[in-house]
Design an enzyme around this catalytic site. Structure first.
Site, mmCIF file in Angstrom:
data_model
loop_
_atom_site.group_PDB
_atom_site.id
_atom_site.type_symbol
_atom_site.label_atom_id
_atom_site.label_comp_id
_atom_site.label_asym_id
_atom_site.label_seq_id
_atom_site.Cartn_x
_atom_site.Cartn_y
_atom_site.Cartn_z
ATOM 1 N N GLU A 182 11.649 -8.710 -45.140
ATOM 2 C CA GLU A 182 10.475 -9.395 -44.581
ATOM 3 C C GLU A 182 9.190 -8.601 -44.770
ATOM 4 O OE1 GLU A 182 13.421 -9.507 -43.206
ATOM 5 O OE2 GLU A 182 13.799 -11.660 -43.085
ATOM 6 N N HIS A 213 16.500 -16.275 -32.530
ATOM 7 C CA HIS A 213 16.264 -17.343 -33.515
ATOM 8 C C HIS A 213 15.615 -18.568 -32.876
ATOM 9 C CE1 HIS A 213 19.062 -14.983 -35.970
ATOM 10 N NE2 HIS A 213 18.754 -15.725 -37.022
HETATM 11 C C1 LIG Z 1 15.522 -9.958 -40.553
HETATM 12 C C2 LIG Z 1 16.332 -11.135 -40.919
HETATM 13 N N1 LIG Z 1 16.058 -11.791 -42.063
HETATM 14 C C3 LIG Z 1 16.777 -12.875 -42.413
HETATM 15 C C4 LIG Z 1 17.777 -13.328 -41.613
HETATM 16 C C5 LIG Z 1 18.572 -14.563 -41.996
HETATM 17 N N2 LIG Z 1 19.890 -14.167 -42.418
HETATM 18 C C6 LIG Z 1 20.936 -14.169 -41.579
HETATM 19 S S1 LIG Z 1 22.313 -13.600 -42.284
HETATM 20 C C7 LIG Z 1 21.550 -13.338 -43.748
HETATM 21 C C8 LIG Z 1 22.304 -12.811 -44.906
HETATM 22 C C9 LIG Z 1 22.847 -11.456 -44.634
HETATM 23 O O1 LIG Z 1 23.537 -11.020 -45.745
HETATM 24 P P1 LIG Z 1 24.497 -9.792 -45.664
HETATM 25 O O2 LIG Z 1 23.792 -8.649 -45.010
HETATM 26 O O3 LIG Z 1 25.037 -9.557 -47.011
HETATM 27 O O4 LIG Z 1 25.628 -10.260 -44.639
HETATM 28 P P2 LIG Z 1 26.712 -11.420 -44.844
HETATM 29 O O5 LIG Z 1 26.135 -12.651 -44.252
HETATM 30 O O6 LIG Z 1 26.999 -11.561 -46.270
HETATM 31 O O7 LIG Z 1 27.889 -10.974 -44.052
HETATM 32 C C10 LIG Z 1 20.212 -13.713 -43.667
HETATM 33 C C11 LIG Z 1 19.243 -13.643 -44.770
HETATM 34 C C12 LIG Z 1 18.013 -12.641 -40.408
HETATM 35 N N3 LIG Z 1 18.939 -13.057 -39.548
HETATM 36 N N4 LIG Z 1 17.299 -11.553 -40.088
#
Ligand SMILES: Cc1ncc(C[n+]2csc(CCOP(=O)(O)OP(=O)(O)O)c2C)c(N)n1
Ligand SMILES: [Mg+2]
Lengths: 331, 333
Positions: free
Chosen positions: B63, B132
């Site tokens: 972000e 959220h």
């Molecule tokens: C700061 C922030 N940015 C974006 C999100 C939205 N978001 C939730 S899970 C996710 C993906 C996370 O990917 P990863 O760290 O690889 O975990 P996975 O879901 O694959 O277990 C995103 C972009 C968030 N919750 N918090």
């Protein structure tokens, strides 16, 4: 490393508990019985189980939005978990946190987290406190591949190394962050490459092999406990379901064949085959375990169903802790 | 025929972005999952297919760098649209928003401009819990240098989004998650709704309700109900919160003599306090009752629907607030 029979059953049990909890949560969500978002851990069970199987009860972990598996692996109670997912007053967070904030501080589980990357700095704080008190506890930060693109991860990794803290960074590299493949968001293939930049050792392990994860975790946790500082474990793994919810096939951002390929290496079934082949377990014994834990899930769903919702007067409760009058009195 | 065409709030956003990208090659979008996937709320659907990967960029989960990308690209001449999936995530990027985007022009003695738009999605009502579901607009409105819009319907969404993109200052477009599916007639051509101009959503004589985003719609429901009781509410939707259309609000207050301000954000320190304060400064002598502020209680957003439904104000809360203010009377000496 020799993994005792007891430990093998322990790791197996943790994985089956996660699988059953998550599948049940998925079914409930499908039936519209769970409010909010649901990020399932199915497919990644070996990671939480292998790592938490190397921890003591008073060690700490921080988690992610995909946090049920971490809590289950740390010994989470099905009843209170299921009640929380349903938003009931008897849930772990009294219905205030839900899936994304599920936590049990008494088990050292410092919360699932809705903010990607936010768990790692908190684990650094726990590691700092653990060393400060000198009780030999260790902290583990679980985090996704995608979260290593956020500043918080890098600040945490660097500070942990600079302060030489008793911490393990446990990465679940499932190759996706939400609906975007890893290769679109970073120019490296292996998250472990990041470890060197901060001056900590890192290893890649097969995240579908609970023994491989466990062995790496035991080594990293021991290093941390003995004052050897942080390390990073990258577990290559896969989530069977969609980023959230329960669809698994027909997703536009990943091919169905990929899902099928990973499922052939299912962390639980392959481990069971191995246990049976090695004469550690029998099919009957394995079936018994599933049946027993299935019963626990049914009990939990019943418990959650029978539990009351929190009453509106609870909205203003627990915003603050009562002011402390205990300064200096705590050991 | 075509002017009867309906779009959803989300589609209206999408069309605004699309038309501005067609109009100006310097406009590009960047954000998490907005490209191939079209955004987690579908608001960027089809844009990458139409404009290519170099103009609709899937970013890492970063972000701070996403907003920084907007700051750097705008100050060097492009017109970025940078998306933060959930409004709660502005906190991760707050330095770039507050210390950089909002202030560069001023700090540089005017020798810079930042024609960038930050888009995000706020509001609760989805059991998405404390990280959220927030409404953090007051935080942004407190920052000199930023402009902040929160549309309440598809028509305003398109016009405001176009104005945000065309504006030469950093603007923040806050979509309300619960309004994404709301459908209404939206003109096909590109049009602007000037930033800083509010709207009388419903004319009335007895009491003014100032409400924006989803709460403007809740106010409309309450007003219809109150009309049956003979109470005619005037609903003012400021649409832009920074700069705020104080004239419109004060003018209405002077006519109705009673004002209820409603927002979904926590009441304490919310925009309602600012609006009420402006009204008492500029229309004190016209008021028959103190300005009523309706907002969420001073707690994080609870997860359980059993709590959240009581947490977020709605038509019922507004109804009660209006009925109460109608009872009060200042005795003029
Ligand atoms: C700061 C922030 N940015 C974006 C999100 C939205 N978001 C939730 S899970 C996710 C993906 C996370 O990917 P990863 O760290 O690889 O975990 P996975 O879901 O694959 O277990 C995103 C972009 C968030 N919750 N918090
Ligand atoms: Mg991932």
């Amino acid at each position: 490393m020799e993994i005792s029979t007891t430990k093998q059953f322990d790791l197996h049990r943790r994985m089956v508990r996660i699988r059953l909890f998550e599948e049940a949560a998925g079914r409930l969500a499908e039936a519209n019985r769970l409010p909010g978002f649901l990020h399932l851990y199915v497919g990644e069970e070996a990671v939480a189980s292998g790592v938490c199987g190397a921890l003591n009860d008073d060690d700490h972990i921080t988690s992610t939005h995909r946090g049920h598996g971490h809590l289950v692996a740390k010994g989470g109670d099905f009843n209170r978990m299921m009640a929380e997912l349903m938003g009931k007053a008897t849930g772990y967070c009294k219905g205030k946190g839900g899936s994304m904030h599920i936590s049990d501080t008494s088990l050292g589980m410092l919360g699932a987290n809705g903010i990607v990357g936010a768990g790692s700095p908190i684990a650094v704080g726990a590691a700092f406190a653990n060393r400060y008190r000198g009780r030999g506890q260790v902290a583990v930060a679980f985090f996704g591949d995608g979260s290593t693109n956020i500043g918080a991860f890098h600040e945490a990794a660097n500070m942990a190394c600079a302060l030489h803290l008793p911490i393990v960074f446990a990465c679940e590299n499932n190759e996706y962050g939400e609906f975007t493949p890893r290769h679109k968001t970073m120019a490296i293939t292996d998250i472990v490459d990041r470890a060197a930049g901060y001056g900590m050792p890192g290893v890649i392990v097969d995240g579908m092999d609970v023994i491989a994860v466990h062995e790496a975790a035991v080594e990293a946790v021991e290093r941390a406990r003995q004052g050897g500082g942080p390390s990073l474990i990258e577990a290559k793994t896969y989530r069977y379901y969609n980023h959230h919810g329960i669809q698994n096939l027909g997703l536009k951002y990943r091919p169905d064949e990929e899902v099928a390929t990973w499922k052939q290496r299912d962390p639980i079934f392959t481990f069971e085959d191995r246990m049976i082949e090695n004469g550690v377990a029998t099919r009957e014994k394995v079936d018994e375990i599933w049946a027993e834990l299935r019963q626990d899930i049914e009990t939990a769903i019943q418990f959650a169903d029978d539990s009351p919702y929190p009453t509106p007067d609870q909205i203003m409760v627990d915003v603050y802790t009562k002011s402390s009058t205990t300064i200096g009195t705590k050991s | 025929m075509s002017d009867e065409r309906k779009l959803s709030y989300g589609q209206a956003f999408n069309e605004a972005v699309s038309q501005m990208m067609e109009a100006d090659p310097d406009v590009f979008c960047a954000g998490e999952d907005i490209g191939a996937f079209g955004g987690v709320f579908g608001t960027f659907l089809g844009l990458q297919a139409k404009f290519g990967e170099h103009r609709v960029v899937d970013t890492p989960i970063s972000e701070q760098a996403i907003v920084g990308l907007g700051v750097g690209a705008s100050v060097t001449g492009l017109r970025p649209i940078v998306d933060l999936m959930f409004m709660d995530f502005i906190c991760v990027a707050l330095d770039q928003i507050v210390n950089q985007a909002a202030k560069l022009k001023y700090m540089f003695g005017g020798e810079a401009s930042l024609p960038m738009t930050i888009t995000t999605a706020g509001g609760g009502g989805l059991s998405a819990a404390a990280q959220h579901s927030q409404s953090l607009e007051a935080l942004l409105c407190h920052m000199p240098g930023l402009k902040v819009v929160m549309p309440s319907n598809p028509y305003d969404m398109k016009g405001l989004m176009i104005s945000c993109i065309k504006d030469n200052n950093p603007t923040v477009m806050i979509k309300h998650k619960r309004l994404l599916g709301m459908s209404a007639v939206v003109p096909t051509e590109a049009y602007e709704i000037p930033l800083g101009k509010g709207n009388i959503l419903r004319p009335g004589t007895d009491v003014t309700i100032v409400a924006y985003a989803r709460m403007a719609n809740e106010a409309l429901i309450a007003a219809a109900e109150l009309a049956k009781e003979g109470i005619e509410c005037e609903i003012i939707d400021p649409r832009t919160l920074q700069p705020l259309d104080t004239d419109l609000i004060v003018d209405s207050a002077q006519r109705t003599n009673r004002v209820v301000v409603v927002h979904e954000a926590v009441r304490f320190g919310g925009l309602g306090g600012e609006i009420a304060s402006q009204i008492q400064e500029l229309a004190f002598d016209y008021l028959d009752a103190p300005v009523t502020r309706i907002g969420a209680p001073f707690s994080p957003v609870p997860f359980s629907p059993a709590l959240e439904q009581h947490y977020i104000p709605d038509a019922k809360t507004i109804l009660a607030g209006v009925r109460e203010i109608m009872q009060r009377n200042v005795i003029r000496g």
